[in-house]
Design a protein around this motif. Structure first.
Motif: not given
Length: 279
Positions: A163-188
């Protein structure tokens, strides 16, 4: 020890006596043992022992039962029991070594080249396994979910995402306005590389948001600082660099002077452009 030619007469006589005693002693032992053996052989066997011996001699040793076998694994023992020559199991082993197996009795008969009468005596012992055709499963490609529209429950289906990591992924997606590149997931923060690999097995980035890039040559500090990867201090340094050097044409050159690492400038470059100012 002195040479024999320099021995004295008493010494030579003593040596001769020793050899003579040894010779006669061996002869006496031989005669005694031979005489005792002859006496032992003349002793008659008890009646019960003789009867048991005769009954054992009258029995014929039973033959081993030959059971049906797979001809692909015929051994020299099978060939011997069936009256076949030794070269047949050897040639079958070479055939199996090339991954050529018998699939029917007719194929075995053609390979052995036996007459009808000989084949009738051998056929009951030839037993081939039943080959059932294996149906190969056609793996239909499973449609992947879109990471930019995945829910918290869908993200938690991946092993390693709670639940914690899923929440972080969603929060980062909102901050970015959506992921543009697969490498952005490494910043979670806290997301391991093994978990990222499993995420991309289930999700994809086939649909990415349409984001209008910011012109670095006209953007203010606040507009630059609104980006997820640009802090307010970095935005101020970028604007100061633009004021000193004028038009920015190369982001990597600016990153080298401002000491921005290559990974971070690659993320920033997704949201900036270097269009020249209109005169």
């Amino acid at each position: 020890m002195r040479p024999f030619s320099r021995w004295t007469r008493p010494q030579r006589r003593g040596l001769l006596i020793v050899f003579a005693l040894s010779f006669f002693g061996h002869v006496a032992v031989y005669k005694f043992t031979k005489k005792s053996a002859q006496q032992h052989m003349r002793t008659p066997l008890p009646y019960m022992v003789i009867a048991q011996r005769d009954s054992l001699l009258a029995l014929k040793p039973p033959k081993d039962t030959l059971y049906p076998f797979n001809p692909n694994y015929m051994s020299a023992y099978h060939a011997y029991r069936l009256g076949l020559p030794k070269w047949i199991p050897d040639s079958i082993q070479k055939r199996v070594g090339r991954r050529q197996y018998f699939s029917s009795q007719n194929e075995v008969r053609r390979f052995l080249g036996l007459s009808d009468s000989t084949w009738l005596t051998i056929a009951p012992y030839i037993k081939l396994p039943e080959f059932t055709p294996v149906k190969r499963k056609t793996n239909t490609p499973k449609l992947k979910l879109q990471l930019n529209s995945a829910s918290l429950e869908q993200l938690q289906q991946v092993y390693g995402v709670g639940p914690v990591l899923a929440e972080r992924i969603v929060d980062m997606r909102k901050a970015l306005g959506g992921f543009l590149n697969q490498s952005q997931l490494e910043n979670v923060w806290g997301l391991q590389q093994e978990t990222i690999v499993r995420l991309w097995r289930m999700f994809s980035l086939d649909s990415v948001p349409v984001i209008k890039p910011i012109n670095i040559n006209t953007a203010t500090i606040d507009e630059l600082a609104a980006n997820y990867y640009i802090s307010y201090g970095l935005a101020a340094r970028m604007v100061a660099y633009r004021s000193r050097h004028g038009q920015i044409d190369d982001l990597h050159q600016m990153a080298h002077i401002l000491e921005i690492d290559s990974v971070r400038i690659a993320r920033i470059a997704l949201y900036l452009n270097t269009k020249k100012l209109l005169e």
